[in-house]
Design an enzyme around this catalytic site. Structure first.
Site, PDB file in Angstrom:
ATOM      1  N   HIS A 461      45.323  25.187  16.250  1.00  0.00           N
ATOM      2  CA  HIS A 461      46.288  25.083  17.356  1.00  0.00           C
ATOM      3  C   HIS A 461      46.523  26.442  18.007  1.00  0.00           C
ATOM      4  O   HIS A 461      46.413  26.595  19.223  1.00  0.00           O
ATOM      5  CB  HIS A 461      47.615  24.519  16.828  1.00  0.00           C
ATOM      6  CG  HIS A 461      48.712  24.483  17.845  1.00  0.00           C
ATOM      7  ND1 HIS A 461      49.106  23.332  18.474  1.00  0.00           N
ATOM      8  CD2 HIS A 461      49.517  25.469  18.347  1.00  0.00           C
ATOM      9  CE1 HIS A 461      50.081  23.597  19.326  1.00  0.00           C
ATOM     10  NE2 HIS A 461      50.353  24.889  19.259  1.00  0.00           N
ATOM     11  N   GLU A 462      46.854  27.432  17.184  1.00  0.00           N
ATOM     12  CA  GLU A 462      47.153  28.759  17.742  1.00  0.00           C
ATOM     13  C   GLU A 462      45.907  29.375  18.376  1.00  0.00           C
ATOM     14  O   GLU A 462      46.004  30.086  19.381  1.00  0.00           O
ATOM     15  CB  GLU A 462      47.733  29.668  16.662  1.00  0.00           C
ATOM     16  CG  GLU A 462      49.080  29.216  16.112  1.00  0.00           C
ATOM     17  CD  GLU A 462      50.142  28.970  17.184  1.00  0.00           C
ATOM     18  OE1 GLU A 462      50.039  29.561  18.286  1.00  0.00           O
ATOM     19  OE2 GLU A 462      51.059  28.174  16.932  1.00  0.00           O
ATOM     20  N   HIS A 465      45.599  28.394  21.921  1.00  0.00           N
ATOM     21  CA  HIS A 465      46.332  29.287  22.828  1.00  0.00           C
ATOM     22  C   HIS A 465      45.535  30.563  23.082  1.00  0.00           C
ATOM     23  O   HIS A 465      45.463  31.060  24.206  1.00  0.00           O
ATOM     24  CB  HIS A 465      47.687  29.666  22.216  1.00  0.00           C
ATOM     25  CG  HIS A 465      48.719  28.598  22.273  1.00  0.00           C
ATOM     26  ND1 HIS A 465      49.086  27.958  23.431  1.00  0.00           N
ATOM     27  CD2 HIS A 465      49.503  28.067  21.292  1.00  0.00           C
ATOM     28  CE1 HIS A 465      50.043  27.076  23.170  1.00  0.00           C
ATOM     29  NE2 HIS A 465      50.304  27.121  21.881  1.00  0.00           N
ATOM     30  N   HIS A 468      42.758  30.040  25.499  1.00  0.00           N
ATOM     31  CA  HIS A 468      43.315  29.865  26.843  1.00  0.00           C
ATOM     32  C   HIS A 468      43.564  31.234  27.480  1.00  0.00           C
ATOM     33  O   HIS A 468      43.311  31.450  28.674  1.00  0.00           O
ATOM     34  CB  HIS A 468      44.609  29.065  26.743  1.00  0.00           C
ATOM     35  CG  HIS A 468      44.983  28.339  27.994  1.00  0.00           C
ATOM     36  ND1 HIS A 468      46.088  27.528  28.080  1.00  0.00           N
ATOM     37  CD2 HIS A 468      44.424  28.302  29.230  1.00  0.00           C
ATOM     38  CE1 HIS A 468      46.174  27.016  29.300  1.00  0.00           C
ATOM     39  NE2 HIS A 468      45.182  27.476  30.017  1.00  0.00           N
ATOM     40  N   GLU A 490      51.009  23.794  26.056  1.00  0.00           N
ATOM     41  CA  GLU A 490      50.650  23.383  24.700  1.00  0.00           C
ATOM     42  C   GLU A 490      49.431  22.461  24.654  1.00  0.00           C
ATOM     43  O   GLU A 490      48.852  22.250  23.596  1.00  0.00           O
ATOM     44  CB  GLU A 490      51.831  22.689  24.022  1.00  0.00           C
ATOM     45  CG  GLU A 490      53.042  23.570  23.792  1.00  0.00           C
ATOM     46  CD  GLU A 490      52.775  24.733  22.851  1.00  0.00           C
ATOM     47  OE1 GLU A 490      51.911  24.590  21.959  1.00  0.00           O
ATOM     48  OE2 GLU A 490      53.420  25.775  23.012  1.00  0.00           O
ATOM     49  N   TYR A 601      56.533  19.929  24.440  1.00  0.00           N
ATOM     50  CA  TYR A 601      55.588  19.744  23.337  1.00  0.00           C
ATOM     51  C   TYR A 601      55.080  18.301  23.296  1.00  0.00           C
ATOM     52  O   TYR A 601      53.880  18.051  23.147  1.00  0.00           O
ATOM     53  CB  TYR A 601      56.248  20.108  21.997  1.00  0.00           C
ATOM     54  CG  TYR A 601      56.117  21.563  21.656  1.00  0.00           C
ATOM     55  CD1 TYR A 601      55.033  22.038  20.931  1.00  0.00           C
ATOM     56  CD2 TYR A 601      57.080  22.482  22.070  1.00  0.00           C
ATOM     57  CE1 TYR A 601      54.901  23.371  20.618  1.00  0.00           C
ATOM     58  CE2 TYR A 601      56.958  23.830  21.772  1.00  0.00           C
ATOM     59  CZ  TYR A 601      55.867  24.269  21.036  1.00  0.00           C
ATOM     60  OH  TYR A 601      55.742  25.601  20.751  1.00  0.00           O
TER      61      TYR A 601
END
Length: 668
Positions: A461-462, A465, A468, A490, A601
């Site tokens: 998940h992180e 980011h 991105h 998110e 979220y």
């Protein structure tokens, strides 16, 4: 990465000694230089003003200042030195106050507006930058009377101070719980390794891995109960801080003409207003409630089974333990044994391999070269990586990882954008820099770091980011990387979680730390079958947090007994009874940064699962699918409207089917 509205000048505030700690010299100099550069824009003769030397130049000035100061301000979250953390917070406050002044610079606003009034011929991204810049000035009160602008500035300065205080109280919370070995029955030894111990008594903090291990594995219900009770009392002093913030946020929003704080916060997001958010939740709750009721019945029956007590009642502190019990007994998934297939080193190798193959990039560990790059390494756990595009050989950006818990460190998982990609006036490209700060299970002398599957999911998940931030091709910092609408930001990270559930991805790295055995197909199948176990209860937990945030920020006047309201919302949006003496809100860090907009979220998860459908069809390791997604979503950042970007990527309007299916709530 906290979005900052374009806001000038701090020198007078610094000179007046407004900060309890010393503003670091590099920050003071950078702010002074940025103010001088802004003054040059203001001084331009009317006939010489262009989009390039005003609007675009302002973007370059603020981005340069952010680059020069961001690492200093970031240290409050990761430094082991108390004085450095104090100075970092002072720097952060100084920077934010500089932006507040920038937004009140009437002379600069007039210059920018004069350029817009000429209606210059601009490409779509330039026009978007122009529109957003002027919108920011409206939102910072430029259309108000001077008296109201002055009051707004006072509010914004106080909001900055209180927000930093709120975050600090969470990061430096010293909550500790003494527990005996008997009270910790069932907790894995590695979760307790290195913890302070006096005889048979451990003194345990409330960091994520420790708290999670107790709630997941402790067989003693009383221990789980008091651990959760204490966990929900962290940073209790923040209750007063939050209630001050709520009143000030309400005053800020209504001064600017908005009905409530939520309307102010989400005007610049996809949802646009509070009514849309309310409808989103109202439509979702009855669908989720059906699954939650089924989950609750299943979990309560399981508790009666393992306690051999036909009168046992399912309580909130039972959830994780009961889920693990059901995973073992119903799905043959033992989370501790599953973690043995996820040693951190292998997870890193696998994650990096997937990224490099899928997106056509090369990653290099340059930790040893950090000093010559002018970048700090603040702890021995920290690594620095460079990402290169394989096709062009060009540097895309750099990424820090800081993966394990320690005292006074930010105690959740997050990605900071420390330097935004941008193109200077001479064509030079400034590459992005980001940092992943996590708190994963650390290894011991006996075992390496073995990640529970949910921590592997968090890591992906992180990294979503991070990618991105790194893959952006935006020329303006304002639109680079994760600088998208906050209720879309998110989606790329949530989408990347899906890779840890796919056999073809898992088999590239999930190998037993002792035997090198590849994770068995049967285990993956069982994990996938159990993926929606408890999804109704968990989704209601998200609905609670979002609606708590919503209730706080729509209360008239911002006058809220946050503990009372949190308890009421908890009982409305979950099937649990509220536990007296708990303060959910005090350590809920998203109440700064995501205030009034935590719905994002759940909102973005709708788009995340819809976007994943393309990979589901073409293959999660398909480089063509990766290149298409990188080009259509990650590279664009905030350069276009998010809904238009989604339609372009999907080839249709977004749908909710994949989201509902993901949660086990039906759908196609």
């Amino acid at each position: 990465m906290k979005a900052r509205i374009l806001l000038l000048v701090l020198s007078a505030i610094v000179a007046a000694g407004a900060f309890a700690q010393e503003v670091p010299a590099n920050v003071a100099k950078s702010l002074k230089d940025a103010s001088a550069a802004v003054a040059k824009i203001v001084a331009l003769p009317a006939g010489q003003r262009t989009f390039e030397n005003t609007v675009a130049e302002l973007d370059r000035i603020t981005a340069k200042m952010d680059t020069e100061t961001s690492l200093t301000a970031f240290m409050q979250f990761v430094s082991t030195d108390a004085k450095e953390r104090e100075n970092s917070r002072a720097a952060d406050e100084a920077i934010q106050n500089w932006y507040i002044d920038l937004g009140k610079n009437e002379a600069l606003y007039k210059v920018l507006k004069s350029v817009a009034d000429k209606k210059p011929k601009l490409d779509p991204v330039q026009q978007r930058l122009m529109d957003f810049t002027l919108r920011d000035y409206r939102r910072s009160g430029m259309d108000l009377s001077k008296e109201k602008r002055d009051r707004l500035k006072e509010i914004e300065i106080e909001l900055t101070k209180l927000s930093i205080e709120f975050d600090t109280n969470i990061a430096e919370d010293a909550t500790r719980l003494p527990l005996t070995s008997a009270e910790l029955k069932g907790v894995p030894p590695e979760a307790l390794a290195g913890k302070p111990k006096n005889g048979d008594v451990y003194l345990l903090g409330m960091d994520g891995p420790t708290y999670g291990a107790i709630m997941d594995y402790c067989e003693v219900e009383a221990t789980r109960q008091k651990t959760q009770w204490l966990y929900r009392r962290r940073a209790v002093k923040n209750v007063q801080v939050l209630e001050k913030l709520l009143k000030l946020r309400w005053e800020q929003a209504t001064l600017l003409g908005y009905k409530n704080t939520v309307d102010y916060e989400v005007e610049v997001r996809m949802a646009k207003n509070s009514e849309t958010i309310k409808k989103f939740y109202d439509d979702l709750l009855p669908v989720v409630r059906k699954k939650a009721l089924a989950d609750f019945a299943e979990f309560e029956a399981a508790k009666k089974e393992f306690t051999k007590d036909s009168d046992a009642k399912f309580m909130p502190w039972d959830y994780s333990f009961t889920k693990n019990y059901l995973m073992r007994t119903k799905y043959a998934v033992d989370s501790q044994k599953v973690s043995e297939y996820f040693p951190m080193e292998r997870v890193m190798e696998g994650l990096f391999g997937i990224i490099q193959s899928l997106y056509g990039v090369e990653m290099r560990d340059v930790t040893s070269k950090a000093k010559e790059l002018g970048l700090p390494i603040w702890h021995e756990d920290v690594k620095l990586y460079e990402f290169y595009d394989k096709a062009s050989g060009k540097l895309l950006g750099r990424l820090y990882t800081d993966l394990y818990p320690r005292d006074n460190k930010y105690n959740h998982a997050a990605c900071w954008g420390l330097q935004a990609r941008r193109v200077l006036a001479d064509g030079t490209v400034v590459p992005p820099l980001a940092a992943l700060v996590c708190n994963f299970t650390k290894g011991t002398a006996e075992k390496p770091s073995l990640l529970p599957h949910d921590e592997v999911e968090t890591f992906f998940h992180e990294f979503g980011h991070g990618l991105h931030n790194l893959f952006t091709t935006a020329n303006y910092a304002r639109f680079a990387g994760t600088a998208v609408a906050r209720d879309f930001v998110e989606a790329p990270s949530q989408m990347f979680e899906n890779w840890v559930w796919r056999p073809e991805a898992l088999k590239t790295f999930a190998k037993h730390y002792k035997t090198d055995e590849v994770i068995p197909d049967s285990l993956i199948a069982s994990m996938k079958a159990a993926r929606t176990l408890g999804s109704g209860i968990e989704t209601e937990g998200q609905l609670f947090l979002g609606n708590m945030d919503y209730a706080f920020h729509t209360a008239p006047g911002g006058n809220v007994d946050t503990t009372k309201v949190a308890g009421e919302v908890y009982e409305k949006f979950t099937l649990y009874k509220n536990v007296p003496g708990t303060f959910f809100q005090a350590a809920f860090g998203h109440l700064t940064g995501y205030q009034g907009a935590y719905y994002g979220y759940m909102w973005s998860l709708v788009y995340a699962q819809d976007m994943f459908q393309r990979f589901d069809e073409l293959g999660v390791l398909d480089p063509k699918a990766g290149a298409y997604y990188r080009d259509k979503v990650l590279a664009r950042g905030g350069t276009m409207d998010e809904m238009e970007m989604l339609r372009d990527y999907l080839g249709r309007d977004p749908k909710m089917d994949a989201f509902l299916k993901h949660l086990g709530l039906g759908g196609g």
